[in-house]
Scaffold this active site. Structure first.
Site, short mmCIF file in Angstrom:
data_model
loop_
_atom_site.label_atom_id
_atom_site.label_comp_id
_atom_site.label_asym_id
_atom_site.label_seq_id
_atom_site.Cartn_x
_atom_site.Cartn_y
_atom_site.Cartn_z
N ASN A 163 36.93 -29.98 16.83
CA ASN A 163 38.08 -30.33 16.00
C ASN A 163 39.26 -30.66 16.90
OD1 ASN A 163 36.95 -29.99 13.39
ND2 ASN A 163 37.22 -27.77 13.54
N TYR A 175 24.08 -27.59 11.00
CA TYR A 175 24.36 -29.02 11.17
C TYR A 175 23.09 -29.86 11.21
CZ TYR A 175 29.37 -28.56 11.63
OH TYR A 175 30.70 -28.34 11.37
N HIS A 190 33.84 -33.21 6.46
CA HIS A 190 34.08 -34.35 7.37
C HIS A 190 33.57 -35.67 6.77
CE1 HIS A 190 35.32 -31.73 10.70
NE2 HIS A 190 34.34 -30.92 10.31
#
Length: 503
Positions: free
Chosen positions: A131, A341, A58
Site C-alpha cells: 500500500n 490472494y 482494490h
C-alpha cells in the site's frame, strides 16, 4: 502491396470468416429471428461474459510497465538475482488502486492506495503487494473479511456507512495507527505518482550463506508527495472520477516517466527477538533511527499497456509469489494473505491465471499442474503429470532450499517425512503378509503379478525392479514369489533381500 491485400477478414472466434455482422437472420424482413443465426448467439453470449468478477478489494485501479535498476549492492543480505549486481535491470508491472471502492468509484476517495509490483525475474515472478502506507488496520487475517465488510456497503441500505467503519475501528484499537494516516491528508493523494509505496509487511532476506535478515521495503516517490485537502478531494469526485488514472496515462504518454527509489530496512534475527515492538506486527513501523533506510535501486514506469483489460484488469498479484533469496516472516497478516490472494485470483481469473501474459513468467516454468479452464499452453503435452517419475528430467534443485526458521520453542522447517525413525516402510507390510493364510498369500501374490504385468514402455524393467526391492524388504518369500511370477531373475535382487530389521 495494395490496400485490398492488407484487409483482414472478419471471423468468428473459431476463425470462420463471415459477412452478416450487423443484421440478424430473420423469417422475412420483418419476421422473427431464427435460432440458426449462431453469429448473433456468439456476440451476445460473449458480451454477457465480458465482465469477470471485480476484485473484492482494490477493484478500481490503473497500471503500467517499467523497469527496476539496481544502484547499490545489498548482496550481503540477499542472494535474490534481481539484486545480483549494480546496473542490473528487471522488467516490472505496477498496479495502483484504491481499496474499498468499486470499479466505478472515484479516484480521490479517502482511502489507502494499493501499490502492487510484479518483478519478472529469471528465478520466477516476485510480487510485492503493498500500500501507500507502512502499516495496516488489523494484524490478524481472521479479522480481514470483517474489516473489509465495514468499508463496503451496508447490507440493508446498500450505502457506505460511517457507523460500520467507526464501530469496527472503535472495537479494534490496533487500527488507530492506520486510521490516523487515513484521516490525515495522506488519505487523499493527488495522484499515484505523488505518493510512496510500501511492502508494509516484514519479509526476509536470505543470503548465499543461508543467513536470514528481516526486511521492510520502501518505495520513495521522486515526484514529491502531493495530497488533496478534504475539500479538494470532494470537489475532484465531481470533476473527474478517473483523475488518478488519467494522470498516470497522460504523464507516461508525454514521456514524464514516474520514478521511485527503493530503500530497505534490515533487522537481524537477534534484533527481532529483542526489539521493543513485535517486528512482525503490521500495525507498527520500525524506527528509522534504529534501522536506517538503505538505498537499493530505482523503479521507473515507462509504458502504458495497449489494452486495459488484458493487462491491468487481469493482472494478478499475491504475496505468495516470492523468489530465491526472499522469504516470509511470522507476520500473521502476511501469512493469511499467502492463501487469501492466490485463492482470490483463482476464483476471479481461473486456475491458470498465471498463464495470462501479464502474469506469465517470461523464463522457464516446469511443474506438474495440468488442465483447468483456459489452459493457454500445451498442457504439458505427453509428459508425466506426477512427481517423482522415471521419465522426465525435472529435478528439485537443492541450491534453492531455504534455511529453517527458529521460532523460539520450535523450529519451522521442511522436515523429511522419511527421516530416521520415520523410514521403516517394510516391517508392518511384511507382518501383514506373514499373518495371511496360504490361500490369502497366493491370491495376493497373483493379484500383484497381474497388476504389475501391465507395466509397459522403455522404463518397464526399471520400475519392476524398483518395486521388487520393496517387496523383498518386506518379506523375502513375497519378493521371490512375485519375481518368479514376473519372470525376473531373482539373483539380481540378492542384495535387496535383507529383512526390514537390518535396513
Amino acid at each position: 502491396m495494395s490496400e485490398q491485400n492488407n484487409i483482414q477478414k472478419l471471423t468468428t472466434a473459431s476463425g470462420k470468416p463471415y459477412y452478416e455482422h450487423e443484421n440478424s437472420l430473420t423469417a422475412g424482413p420483418r419476421g422473427p429471428i431464427l435460432l440458426e443465426d449462431f453469429i448473433l448467439h456468439e456476440k451476445l453470449a460473449h458480451f454477457n461474459r465480458e465482465r469477470i468478477p471485480e476484485r473484492v478489494v482494490h477493484a478500481k485501479g490503473t497500471g503500467a510497465y517499467g523497469k527496476f535498476t539496481v544502484t547499490h549492492d545489498i548482496t550481503k543480505y540477499t542472494k535474490a538475482k534481481v539484486f545480483s549486481e549494480i546496473g542490473k535491470q528487471t522488467d516490472v508491472f505496477l498496479r495502483f488502486s484504491t481499496v474499498g471502492g468499486e470499479k466505478g468509484s472515484a479516484d480521490s476517495e479517502r482511502d489507502p492506495r494499493g501499490f502492487a509490483l510484479k518483478f519478472y525475474t529469471e528465478d520466477g515472478n516476485w510480487d510485492i503487494v503493498g500500500n501507500n502506507t507502512p502499516v495496516f488496520f488489523i494484524k490478524d487475517p481472521k479479522k480481514f473479511p470483517d474489516f473489509i465488510h465495514t468499508q463496503k456497503r451496508d447490507p440493508r441500505t446498500n450505502t457506505k456507512s460511517a457507523t460500520m467503519m467507526w464501530d469496527f475501528w472503535s472495537l479494534n484499537p490496533e487500527s488507530l495507527h492506520q486510521v490516523m494516516i487515513l484521516m490525515s491528508d495522506r488519505g487523499t493523494p493527488v495522484s499515484y505518482r505523488h505518493m510512496h509505496g510500501f511492502g508494509s509487511h516484514t519479509f526476509a532476506f536470505i543470503n548465499k550463506d543461508n543467513e536470514r535478515h528481516f526486511v521492510k521495503f520502501h518505495f520513495k516517490t521522486q515526484q514529491g508527495i502531493k495530497n488533496f485537502s478534504d475539500a479538494e478531494a470532494g470537489q475532484m469526485k465531481g470533476v473527474d472520477a478517473d483523475q488518478a488514472q488519467r494522470d498516470l496515462v497522460e504523464a507516461i504518454d508525454r514521456g514524464d516517466f514516474p520514478k521511485w527509489t527503493l530503500k530497505v530496512q534490515i533487522m537481524t534475527e537477534a534484533e527481532a527477538a529483542t526489539y521493543k515492538w513485535n517486528p512482525f506486527d503490521v500495525t507498527k513501523v520500525w524506527s528509522q533511527k534504529d534501522f536506517p533506510l538503505i538505498e537499493v535501486g530505482e523503479l521507473e514506469l515507462n509504458h502504458i499497456p495497449d489494452n486495459y483489460f488484458a493487462h491491468v484488469e487481469q493482472a494478478a498479484f499475491a504475496p505468495a509469489h516470492l523468489v530465491d533469496g526472499i522469504g516470509f516472516s511470522p507476520d500473521k497478516m502476511l501469512q493469511g494473505r499467502i492463501l487469501g490472494y492466490t485463492d482470490a485470483q483463482r476464483y476471479r481469473l481461473g486456475a491458470n491465471y498465471e498463464q495470462i501474459p501479464v502474469n506469465r513468467c517470461p523464463f522457464a516454468v516446469n511443474n506438474y499442474q495440468r488442465d483447468g479452464a483456459m489452459r493457454m499452453d500445451g498442457n504439458g503435452g505427453s509428459n508425466p503429470n506426477y512427481f517423482p517419475n522415471s521419465f522426465d528430467n525435472i529435478r528439485a534443485d537443492e541450491a534453492y532450499k531455504e534455511p529453517a526458521q527458529n521460532l523460539g520453542n520450535v523450529v519451522a522447517d521442511w522436515y523429511d517425512r522419511n527421516a530416521p525413525g520415520e523410514d521403516d516402510h517394510y516391517t508392518q507390510p511384511g507382518d501383514l503378509y506373514r499373518l495371511m493364510t496360504t490361500d490369502e498369500k497366493a491370491a495376493t501374490v497373483s493379484n500383484i503379478i497381474g497388476a504389475m504385468s501391465g507395466i509397459a514402455g522403455p522404463k518397464r524393467d526399471e520400475i519392476i525392479n524398483r518395486q521388487l526391492c520393496h517387496f523383498f524388504r518386506a518379506d523375502i518369500g513375497l519378493g521371490m514369489a512375485i519375481a518368479q511370477g514376473l519372470g525376473v531373475n531373482i539373483s539380481a535382487h540378492a542384495g535387496s533381500m535383507q529383512p526390514a530389521a537390518t535396513m
